[in-house]
Write a protein that holds these residues in place. Structure first.
Motif, PDB file in Angstrom:
ATOM      1  N   VAL A   5       0.839  -1.204   0.000  1.00  0.00           N
ATOM      2  CA  VAL A   5       0.000   0.000   0.000  1.00  0.00           C
ATOM      3  C   VAL A   5       0.873   1.253   0.000  1.00  0.00           C
ATOM      4  N   VAL A   6       1.915   1.201   0.830  1.00  0.00           N
ATOM      5  CA  VAL A   6       2.813   2.355   0.926  1.00  0.00           C
ATOM      6  C   VAL A   6       3.519   2.610  -0.410  1.00  0.00           C
ATOM      7  N   LEU A   7       3.940   1.546  -1.077  1.00  0.00           N
ATOM      8  CA  LEU A   7       4.588   1.702  -2.384  1.00  0.00           C
ATOM      9  C   LEU A   7       3.634   2.316  -3.402  1.00  0.00           C
ATOM     10  N   THR A   8       2.364   1.893  -3.318  1.00  0.00           N
ATOM     11  CA  THR A   8       1.365   2.450  -4.243  1.00  0.00           C
ATOM     12  C   THR A   8       1.197   3.941  -3.992  1.00  0.00           C
ATOM     13  N   ARG A   9       1.156   4.319  -2.686  1.00  0.00           N
ATOM     14  CA  ARG A   9       1.040   5.741  -2.326  1.00  0.00           C
ATOM     15  C   ARG A   9       2.267   6.515  -2.822  1.00  0.00           C
ATOM     16  N   ALA A  10       3.452   5.887  -2.663  1.00  0.00           N
ATOM     17  CA  ALA A  10       4.669   6.580  -3.079  1.00  0.00           C
ATOM     18  C   ALA A  10       4.682   6.795  -4.593  1.00  0.00           C
ATOM     19  N   TRP A  11       4.197   5.776  -5.290  1.00  0.00           N
ATOM     20  CA  TRP A  11       4.137   5.920  -6.763  1.00  0.00           C
ATOM     21  C   TRP A  11       3.201   7.045  -7.142  1.00  0.00           C
ATOM     22  N   ASN A  12       2.069   7.113  -6.461  1.00  0.00           N
ATOM     23  CA  ASN A  12       1.083   8.165  -6.723  1.00  0.00           C
ATOM     24  C   ASN A  12       1.686   9.521  -6.426  1.00  0.00           C
ATOM     25  N   ALA A  13       2.361   9.611  -5.270  1.00  0.00           N
ATOM     26  CA  ALA A  13       2.925  10.900  -4.872  1.00  0.00           C
ATOM     27  C   ALA A  13       4.028  11.337  -5.829  1.00  0.00           C
ATOM     28  N   THR A  61      -5.326   5.277  -1.401  1.00  0.00           N
ATOM     29  CA  THR A  61      -5.247   4.246  -0.348  1.00  0.00           C
ATOM     30  C   THR A  61      -6.636   3.882   0.125  1.00  0.00           C
ATOM     31  N   ARG A  62      -7.503   4.908   0.260  1.00  0.00           N
ATOM     32  CA  ARG A  62      -8.878   4.655   0.700  1.00  0.00           C
ATOM     33  C   ARG A  62      -9.621   3.827  -0.329  1.00  0.00           C
ATOM     34  N   GLN A  63      -9.358   4.057  -1.579  1.00  0.00           N
ATOM     35  CA  GLN A  63     -10.004   3.287  -2.634  1.00  0.00           C
ATOM     36  C   GLN A  63      -9.564   1.812  -2.574  1.00  0.00           C
ATOM     37  N   ILE A  64      -8.256   1.630  -2.324  1.00  0.00           N
ATOM     38  CA  ILE A  64      -7.750   0.250  -2.203  1.00  0.00           C
ATOM     39  C   ILE A  64      -8.421  -0.458  -1.033  1.00  0.00           C
ATOM     40  N   ALA A  65      -8.588   0.267   0.093  1.00  0.00           N
ATOM     41  CA  ALA A  65      -9.208  -0.321   1.281  1.00  0.00           C
ATOM     42  C   ALA A  65     -10.649  -0.707   0.998  1.00  0.00           C
ATOM     43  N   GLU A  66     -11.375   0.167   0.305  1.00  0.00           N
ATOM     44  CA  GLU A  66     -12.776  -0.139  -0.004  1.00  0.00           C
ATOM     45  C   GLU A  66     -12.869  -1.324  -0.954  1.00  0.00           C
ATOM     46  N   LEU A  67     -11.914  -1.395  -1.921  1.00  0.00           N
ATOM     47  CA  LEU A  67     -11.912  -2.523  -2.855  1.00  0.00           C
ATOM     48  C   LEU A  67     -11.627  -3.840  -2.115  1.00  0.00           C
ATOM     49  N   ALA A  68     -10.682  -3.783  -1.173  1.00  0.00           N
ATOM     50  CA  ALA A  68     -10.359  -4.984  -0.394  1.00  0.00           C
ATOM     51  C   ALA A  68     -11.547  -5.418   0.443  1.00  0.00           C
ATOM     52  N   ASP A  69     -12.270  -4.413   1.003  1.00  0.00           N
ATOM     53  CA  ASP A  69     -13.434  -4.737   1.825  1.00  0.00           C
ATOM     54  C   ASP A  69     -14.541  -5.348   0.983  1.00  0.00           C
ATOM     55  N   THR A  70     -14.594  -4.951  -0.313  1.00  0.00           N
ATOM     56  CA  THR A  70     -15.643  -5.476  -1.195  1.00  0.00           C
ATOM     57  C   THR A  70     -15.306  -6.868  -1.693  1.00  0.00           C
ATOM     58  N   GLN A  71     -14.047  -7.063  -2.107  1.00  0.00           N
ATOM     59  CA  GLN A  71     -13.668  -8.344  -2.722  1.00  0.00           C
ATOM     60  C   GLN A  71     -13.116  -9.369  -1.713  1.00  0.00           C
ATOM     61  N   ILE A 121      -7.360   3.623   7.220  1.00  0.00           N
ATOM     62  CA  ILE A 121      -6.451   4.764   7.321  1.00  0.00           C
ATOM     63  C   ILE A 121      -6.945   5.612   8.471  1.00  0.00           C
ATOM     64  N   THR A 122      -6.060   5.925   9.399  1.00  0.00           N
ATOM     65  CA  THR A 122      -6.503   6.623  10.606  1.00  0.00           C
ATOM     66  C   THR A 122      -5.477   7.664  11.001  1.00  0.00           C
ATOM     67  N   SER A 123      -5.935   8.580  11.880  1.00  0.00           N
ATOM     68  CA  SER A 123      -5.054   9.649  12.334  1.00  0.00           C
ATOM     69  C   SER A 123      -5.588  10.179  13.650  1.00  0.00           C
ATOM     70  N   LEU A 124      -4.669  10.763  14.434  1.00  0.00           N
ATOM     71  CA  LEU A 124      -5.125  11.422  15.655  1.00  0.00           C
ATOM     72  C   LEU A 124      -5.785  12.766  15.335  1.00  0.00           C
ATOM     73  N   LYS A 125      -5.477  13.309  14.104  1.00  0.00           N
ATOM     74  CA  LYS A 125      -6.086  14.566  13.638  1.00  0.00           C
ATOM     75  C   LYS A 125      -6.722  14.318  12.278  1.00  0.00           C
ATOM     76  N   PRO A 126      -7.801  13.554  12.243  1.00  0.00           N
ATOM     77  CA  PRO A 126      -8.368  13.178  10.939  1.00  0.00           C
ATOM     78  C   PRO A 126      -9.124  14.344  10.292  1.00  0.00           C
ATOM     79  N   ILE A 127      -9.053  14.374   8.981  1.00  0.00           N
ATOM     80  CA  ILE A 127      -9.862  15.338   8.223  1.00  0.00           C
ATOM     81  C   ILE A 127     -11.225  14.713   7.967  1.00  0.00           C
ATOM     82  N   ARG A 128     -11.204  13.452   7.598  1.00  0.00           N
ATOM     83  CA  ARG A 128     -12.449  12.729   7.333  1.00  0.00           C
ATOM     84  C   ARG A 128     -12.894  12.014   8.608  1.00  0.00           C
TER      85      ARG A 128
END
Length: 668
Positions: free
Chosen positions: A46-54, A97-107, A115-122
């Motif tokens: 997942v992290v590699l995918t994020r790095a590629w995106n970034a 990353t959120r899309q990957i998580a939703e896809l994993a939850d579906t399939q 994805i979580t944070s102590l200061k979440p936006i969502r």
């Protein structure tokens, strides 16, 4: 043995259980490590995918029902309308990353990515309590975290790793005061976990090992028990006869004494050994003696009660323990039964037929002792009394026997010293022609010049010598000494016709007697025809066939043979005809009481006539009066000896008497 098996089995089961627990823990740890590595690998993808995106500043993807524009991405040209059918929206690393998580939850519903944070936006990125604790640990330096969650029927593996602020993240999170490199949250991964998938193989494997070990312990225990029983039987059993041994009868006595004391009953101990058993070993060999002991042991076991304990103490000595006897008479009945057993002839494998008797000593509880040691000592003292009183009998212990036993031991020690200190001496008593009153020969008689007791007669110390084994040395010494004196007197022109020597039962039946006899004759130079060997009837009849053969061998050597103490027990015409004897000696008991008209006179007369009818000379021993000599002259007795003419004298005094008698004869 059962306790040992129980302890070993328990110890083995404990080892198997500990092994199972340790291996199960190792397997569980291995599964944990595997799950941890799988979750970490998933996170890294997942992290590699994020790095590629970034690295591409985000990517544009078509807008669909599943991929809607990111409302939290406030950038220029977020959405690009290509045509009426196609609109592209920009996807940043977090949204991807959120899309990957939703896809994993579906399939793959058993895999959860959050994805979580102590200061979440969502709001959806709000951390759970467990994730909050882990995020706090990340700020303290924790690199990643893994845990097995067993909160439901299906355990899960929870993994979480931190997300750090990258340069591309600042555009969205600049209002949250993040700097590049700060931890702004994390990604948690929940995977299915089955910790017990190796439990059954591990359980069955250890169960098989446990059962195999228990079977091995049981098998080994049976082998050990069998070996133990064999060793115990060997330690409790006399190897030769199969009877109990000394240790067993001592244990039985200890137990029997406790019972007898508690129940106020009597207990009897019988010690017995075989009379002159040593002669069997010496003449026929130890294998024959061993076989005789085995035959006797078998006969004893078959004739005694099972409750009685019969044991072989060693050599030819046996012990019999009788429990709950009413009185001394009960013990006497059993002792008499044993004596009756020994009246039979024992046939060996080599066809030798042996007649042997036994002597028995008896001690009683509580009369004669209250412990095994005392009872043994007192029964042994009684046994010696039985032997001293003629053998083939039993005696009970009395206090005077203890004194007698102590004196006997003291006498044995003194006799050993006497041999070393030359205290023994050969005396000679003349053999007289009753008509000419001339010395025809002499009987060699042993005396002990004791330093304190004075002259000790053979009837005192010879039984001790026989019991202690000194008799062989003494017999040989007397034989050599008598032959030397006889040869010396012949050289001095003292015409002594015969030197007579008493032969003991041991000496007669000993395998080396012929050799010892020839050696004594050759070394001394004394003529064999002038040596006469006196043997008692009892010795001759002990082993009749062997005695007859030995007498024939002695006649071949050339010596004369005489039957001593004739008329005391076995006398009969058949024996005189069977044995090649030259002379018979009438027992002194028939001589000391003869008068002109009495039964003893008739007995002596009958013996003289019997001897003459067979061509055998007759000597009367114990002549002490002129009347006795006169009667013997009338009955045509050939020779006599006794105090009437002379007592037994030391060699030097006998030599003077011999010279004086020769001078008187020559003058007449």
């Amino acid at each position: 043995m059962r306790r040992m098996v129980l302890v070993l089995s328990s110890f083995w089961l404990l080892l198997v259980i500990l092994s199972f627990a340790w291996n199960y823990g190792e397997a569980k740890q291995q599964q944990y490590n595997t799950a941890f590595q799988s979750a970490r690998s998933f996170f890294q993808q997942v992290v590699l995918t994020r790095a590629w995106n970034a690295s591409h500043g985000g990517i544009y993807v078509p807008v669909t029902d599943q991929t809607r524009p990111n409302p939290y991405l406030d950038v220029k040209n977020r959405d690009l309308i290509i045509n009426e059918q196609l609109t592209l929206t920009k996807v940043n690393p977090a949204f991807m990353t959120r899309q990957i998580a939703e896809l994993a939850d579906t399939q793959q519903r058993d895999i959860l990515i959050h994805i979580t944070s102590l200061k979440p936006i969502r709001p959806a990125n709000q951390a759970t309590p467990e994730e909050t604790l882990v995020l706090q640990q990340f700020e303290n330096g924790l690199k990643d975290y893994g845990e097995i969650l067993e909160q439901s029927d299906k355990p899960k593996f929870f993994y979480m790793a931190p997300l750090r602020v990258e340069k591309s993240c600042l555009s969205c999170h600049k209002e949250q005061d993040y700097n590049e490199g700060d931890i702004r949250g994390g990604i948690s991964v929940v995977l299915p976990f089955t910790p017990g998938k190796n439990l059954l193989p591990l359980l069955f494997g250890h169960l098989a090992i446990g059962i195999a070990g228990l079977a091995g312990i049981l098998f080994a225990s049976r082998k050990l028990e069998s070996a133990y029983n064999t060793i115990k039987k060997q330690s409790d059993t006399d190897f030769l006869t199969g009877l109990a041994n000394r240790r067993v009868i001592i244990d039985k006595m200890n137990h029997g004494l406790r019972v007898a004391e508690r129940e106020q009953t009597n207990l009897a101990l019988l010690l017995f050994d075989l009379d002159r058993f040593k002669d069997v070993n010496d003449s026929l060999g130890h294998p024959a003696g061993d076989q005789l002991l085995q035959l006797i042991a078998t006969e004893l076991k078959s004739n005694l009660r099972e409750v009685d304990t019969i044991a072989r103490l060693g050599g030819d000595e046996f012990a019999l323990l009788l429990e709950k006897v009413s009185d001394a008479q009960d013990a006497a009945v059993v002792a008499n039964k044993i004596l009756q057993i020994f009246k039979q002839n024992w046939l060996l494998k080599n066809k030798h037929e042996i007649h042997i008797s036994a002597s028995i000593g008896i001690s009683l509880f509580p009369a004669h002792g209250d412990n095994p040691k005392l009872l043994m000592q007192h029964a042994d003292s009684a046994l010696y009394r039985a032997k001293a009183d003629g053998r083939n009998r039993f005696d009970f212990y009395t206090q005077d026997l203890t004194t007698s036993a102590i004196q006997r031991l003291k006498l044995e020690n003194e006799l050993n010293k006497a041999l070393k200190n030359n205290e023994l001496e050969v005396y000679f008593q003349p053999l007289i022609d009753p008509y000419s009153n001339t010395i025809q020969g002499a009987e060699a008689l042993l005396r002990w010049n004791h330093p304190r007791r004075g002259v000790v007669l053979p009837n005192i110390f010879i039984p001790v010598a026989e019991e202690s084994g000194l008799i062989e040395q003494i017999d040989t010494w007397v034989l050599q000494k008598a032959c030397r004196y006889g040869a010396y007197w012949l050289k001095q022109n003292n015409n002594i016709k015969t030197i007579s020597i008493n032969i003991s039962g041991y000496q007669f039946h000993h395998g080396n007697f012929i050799y010892s006899l020839n050696s004594a004759l050759q070394q001394s130079g004394f003529p064999a025809e002038r040596l006469q060997l006196e043997i008692t009837e009892a010795i001759l009849m002990e082993r009749e066939l062997e005695s007859s053969q030995l007498l024939d061998s002695l006649k071949e050597v050339g010596v004369q043979l005489a039957i001593d103490n004739f008329g005391t027990g076995y006398s009969c015409l058949a024996h005189l005809q069977k044995f090649p004897v030259d002379q018979i000696k009438i027992d002194p008991r028939f001589i000391t009481q003869i008068t002109n008209n009495n039964n003893q006179n008739q007995v002596a007369n009958a013996i003289i006539k019997l001897g003459h009818s067979l061509g055998v000379k007759v000597l009367a021993a114990g002549v002490e009066t002129d009347l006795q000599l006169s009667i013997l002259q009338q009955q045509a007795c050939d020779l006599y000896q006794g105090h009437l003419f002379s007592k037994a004298l030391p060699a030097s005094q006998f030599e003077k008497l011999l010279q004086e008698n020769s001078m008187v004869t020559e003058s007449e």
